[in-house]
Each structure stands twice: as structure tokens, then as C-alpha cells.
Design an enzyme around this catalytic site. Structure first.
Site, PDB file in Angstrom:
ATOM      1  N   SER A 124       0.837  -1.198   0.000  1.00 45.68           N
ATOM      2  CA  SER A 124       0.000   0.000   0.000  1.00 45.68           C
ATOM      3  C   SER A 124       0.870   1.246   0.000  1.00 45.68           C
ATOM      4  O   SER A 124       1.973   1.254   0.578  1.00 45.68           O
ATOM      5  CB  SER A 124      -0.860  -0.024   1.271  1.00 45.68           C
ATOM      6  OG  SER A 124      -1.494   1.221   1.465  1.00 45.68           O
ATOM      7  N   TYR A 148      -1.708  -0.836  10.772  1.00 46.82           N
ATOM      8  CA  TYR A 148      -1.958  -1.443   9.454  1.00 46.82           C
ATOM      9  C   TYR A 148      -0.766  -1.190   8.523  1.00 46.82           C
ATOM     10  O   TYR A 148      -0.228  -2.113   7.905  1.00 46.82           O
ATOM     11  CB  TYR A 148      -3.246  -0.871   8.834  1.00 46.82           C
ATOM     12  CG  TYR A 148      -3.390  -1.209   7.378  1.00 46.82           C
ATOM     13  CD1 TYR A 148      -3.720  -2.496   6.969  1.00 46.82           C
ATOM     14  CD2 TYR A 148      -3.156  -0.241   6.383  1.00 46.82           C
ATOM     15  CE1 TYR A 148      -3.823  -2.817   5.623  1.00 46.82           C
ATOM     16  CE2 TYR A 148      -3.249  -0.550   5.037  1.00 46.82           C
ATOM     17  CZ  TYR A 148      -3.587  -1.839   4.664  1.00 46.82           C
ATOM     18  OH  TYR A 148      -3.676  -2.155   3.322  1.00 46.82           O
ATOM     19  N   LYS A 152       2.199  -3.802   6.771  1.00 46.07           N
ATOM     20  CA  LYS A 152       2.603  -3.883   5.350  1.00 46.07           C
ATOM     21  C   LYS A 152       4.110  -3.696   5.222  1.00 46.07           C
ATOM     22  O   LYS A 152       4.776  -4.398   4.440  1.00 46.07           O
ATOM     23  CB  LYS A 152       1.859  -2.824   4.526  1.00 46.07           C
ATOM     24  CG  LYS A 152       0.369  -3.068   4.392  1.00 46.07           C
ATOM     25  CD  LYS A 152       0.074  -4.283   3.540  1.00 46.07           C
ATOM     26  CE  LYS A 152      -1.412  -4.590   3.440  1.00 46.07           C
ATOM     27  NZ  LYS A 152      -1.682  -5.901   2.833  1.00 46.07           N
TER      28      LYS A 152
END
Ligand code: NAD
Ligand code: WQD
Length: 342
Positions: A124, A148, A152
Site C-alpha cells: 500500500s 496497518y 505492510k
């Protein structure tokens, strides 16, 4: 190729699965359905004219993954499975690391026990953190602003180290900017549970009459109109980027990172205007304070993907909004009716 798609019943995974089938690949979908409905598989089958093999299961189940990869002689994996809500990642931190980091480790162990060494991973643009200089090139500094994003980044670091430690692996991170839109049939799209966190599904629910107005978070950003700017990319273009990445990476051992974005930034108000034009519906909005953790602007330098993969985004805002609206109006209560098959 024989390809395992984890999270293949989800938003981006379902549309990528469809494109893989259309391109002639054999696809095995593994999904625990924690954020998807089984009816999605029927829709993929109807659109593709053939059915992906489906297994309901969890990526953290290494033994299951190993068995499936052996039985289906899997050659490559596209790894979408994971949890993606930034706010939840603070509240449910351990669940996020367990799903996103432990899930990937489990998958890698299962691959290592078999023969598949090619993996394309859903990363992302959030890994660029609070960057000031636009556009964002793959070599820009990284940093996480929430769990989050950190999950990643951790996975990217594990993959980079693995590619260095064992040159048999072909590992790729695709850094998505802001995926929006739906399959043009209106049959596959984003189906968030509860109140949408992301802009486009929220706008769609206002346009269809499920919510009264959109809150525009922040109007004093250092951007042309003071409003937050993002690089919105049509999910069809994004899915196509996975096919291009697989083709390049399979047989090219090492660590590969690509931005998947359009290279153009648009403000929230530009998105609202485009949606109103596409849907013919008003989208009332009110200004609200900045959302904590938001960056002012984010858009990609997509030139590496264009140069190396021969891929570039082709669909513009009008198409993104038209396809989102077709999906939203065909499934006006999709997430409300989650108990049904779709
Ligand atoms: P999604 O929630 O629609 O799809 C994820 C799928 O994975 C769901 O079908 C879910 O049921 C499944 N899943 C989750 N945990 C699992 C597990 N432990 N085992 C098996 N299946 C599991 O999300 P999406 O928008 O399609 O995103 C796909 C991937 O892309 C995610 O990894 C996400 O973090 C990443 N990503 C998404 C965006 C975005 O804005 N949508 C942006 C950047 C990156
Ligand atoms: C876009 C713009 C908001 C909702 C997040 C994750 C990222 C990735 C994509 C998963 C911003 C504004 C939004 C609303 C608004 N997800 N907005 N009113 O924040 O760029 O990225 O989703 O991987 O990791 O961080 O996307 O769609 O939430 O917001 O004004 O009700 O819309 O402030 O400017 P974001 P978004």
C-alpha cells in the site's frame, strides 16, 4: 500458470481472479470469508465462463496451504488476504499483526515446503507515511503512521530479506494507491461492512440515499483547494497490474517493488463532482475537521511499472465513478444484506 489467490473473494482479489481466468490461468482461491461472501465466486464463474477452484480456509493454516499447493501444483501466489481498516488496526492491533504478518509467514513457509517461489504481495502507498515530496517514487523513504501500515512494511521487509537470503525466490510488492471503482458489469465491487472508512464507498452510499451527507475531512491542507488529494486508481487497472507483475516476476528471482497508481492527484471535492456527474445524483457534503493520521496529499510516480512491466493506468475519474455507481445501484444494500449470499 497455476496460481493461488489468497483473499480472492474480496474486492481487489475477485476482480484479479476474474482477469486471471480470462487470461487462461488456472486459479485456486483461498479465502476465509471474514470480509467476503461466497456468492462472489458464482459471479466470477458467470463472468469468466468457468469457475475458479475455491477453498474456504485461513492463510494462517500452514498445513492446509501446503496440501493445497501440492494438490494443485501451484506455481505462483498472489497474496491479497489480510485486514485493511486503518482505524481497526489500532483497536485490534494483535489481530492485524496476526492476519497480515503471521498470515504471510505461514504462506511463505507453505511455499518453502513445496516448489512455488513466486509471490506477488498487496502492499500500500501507506508505507510512504508522512511524505512531503510528490510524486512518490519507490525509492522514497518509508514509514508507518498506524499498525496497518506497519504490518505492510514489516511484510515488505521480510520479503526483501528472504529474496536476499535465498536467490530462488521471486518476490514482488505492489504498492497500491487508492483503489476505487468496480467491475464494469456491476457484479463485483467494494462491499464494506458498516460505515465505510474510505471515500468512494461513502460517496456512493450518499448518492444512493443510504447516508445523508459526506463529511469532507479538512479544508486547510497545503493543496490547491485546501482539500486532501489522492491518486485514485480504477480497480480494473489495478487488477491488470497484477497480471503484468506476475508475468515479469515469475522467472526473475529477486525483490521487486512497484507503485500502482495513475500519477495524478485529485481532491475530495473533485471526486464528489465526478461522482455527481456520473450518477446524476446530488452528493451533499459538509466540511469537518481533519481526520487524525491523514496526509495532505499522495500520488504516485508510476514510471517504474510502465518501464519494467509495460503497465500503466488507463481509466480516468469518469469511468471510476460510472463503474462504482453501476455496482452501487445494482447492489444498493449489499453490506446490509451480508447474511444473504450476495
Ligand atoms: P478485502 O477485505 O475486500 O479482501 C481481503 C480478502 O481476504 C477478503 O475476502 C477476506 O475475507 C480475506 N481474508 C482476510 N484475512 C484472511 C485470512 N487470514 N485468511 C484467508 N482469507 C482472509 O480487501 P481488498 O480491498 O480487496 O484488499 C486486498 C489487499 O490489498 C489487502 O491485503 C489490503 O491490505 C491491500 N490493499 C487494499 C487497499 C484498498 O484500499 N482496498 C489499498 C492498499 C492495499
Ligand atoms: C481519501 C481522502 C480523506 C472519507 C486509506 C488507507 C490506505 C489504503 C486506502 C488500504 C482523504 C477523505 C475520506 C470521508 C473524506 N487502504 N475522506 N471523507 O486515507 O488515502 O487511504 O485507504 O490499504 O492504506 O490509509 O483513503 O478513501 O479513506 O480517504 O473527506 O468520509 O478522502 O480525508 O483525503 P486514504 P480514504
Amino acid at each position: 500458470m497455476r496460481i493461488l489467490v489468497t483473499g480472492g473473494a474480496g474486492y481487489i482479489g475477485s476482480i484479479t481472479t476474474l482477469q486471471l481466468l480470462e487470461a487462461g490461468h488456472q486459479v485456486l482461491v483461498l479465502d476465509n470469508l471474514c470480509n467476503a461472501k461466497p456468492g462472489v465466486l458464482e459471479r466470477i464463474a458467470a463472468l469468466a465462463g468457468r469457475r475458479p477452484t475455491f477453498e474456504q480456509g485461513d492463510v494462517r493454516d500452514t498445513a492446509l496451504l501446503h496440501r493445497l499447493m501440492q494438490e494443485h501444483a501451484i506455481e505462483a501466489v498472489v497474496h491479497f488476504a489480510g485486514l485493511k481498516a486503518v482505524g481497526d488496526s489500532v483497536r485490534l492491533l494483535l489481530d492485524y499483526f496476526d492476519n497480515n504478518v503471521q498470515g504471510t509467514l505461514s504462506l511463505l513457509r507453505a511455499m518453502q515446503a513445496g516448489s512455488a517461489r513466486t509471490l506477488v504481495f498487496s502492499s500500500s502507498a501507506t508505507v510512504y507515511g508522512q511524505a512531503d515530496a510528490m510524486p512518490l517514487h519507490e525509492d522514497a523513504a518509508t514509514g508507518a503512521t498506524n499498525p496497518y501500515g506497519r504490518s505492510k512494511l514489516i511484510v515488505e521487509q521480510i520479503l526483501a530479506d528472504l529474496a536476499t537470503s535465498d536467490p530462488a525466490w521471486s518476490l514482488c510488492a505492489l504498492r497500491y494507491f487508492n483503489p476505487v471503482g468496480a467491475h464494469p458489469s456491476g457484479q463485483l465491487g467494494d462491499d464494506p461492512q458498516g460505515i465505510p472508512n474510505n471515500l468512494m464507498p461513502y460517496i456512493a452510499q450518499v448518492a444512493v440515499g443510504r447516508r445523508h451527507f459526506l463529511q469532507v475531512f479538512g479544508k486547510d491542507y497545503p493543496t490547491a483547494d485546501g482539500i486532501g488529494v489522492r491518486d485514485y486508481i480504477h480497480v480494473q487497472d489495478l487488477a491488470r497490474g497484477h497480471l503484468a507483475a506476475l508475468k515479469h516476476v515469475h522467472g526473475s528471482p529477486g525483490w521487486h517493488v512497484f507503485n500502482l497508481g495513475t500519477g495524478c492527484g485529485h481532491s475530495v471535492l473533485e471526486m464528489v463532482a465526478a461522482y455527481e456527474a456520473a450518477s446524476g445524483k446530488p452528493v451533499p457534503r459538509e466540511f469537518a475537521p481533519r481526520r487524525p493520521g491523514d496526509v495532505a496529499m499522495s500520488w504516485a510516480d508510476p514510471s517504474r511499472a510502465q518501464r519494467v512491466l509495460g503497465w500503466r493506468a488507463e481509466l480516468g475519474l469518469a469511468q471510476m465513478c460510472a463503474d462504482s455507481w453501476r455496482w452501487q445501484s445494482a447492489n444498493p444494500r449489499a453490506s446490509v444484506d451480508r447474511a444473504t449470499s450476495l
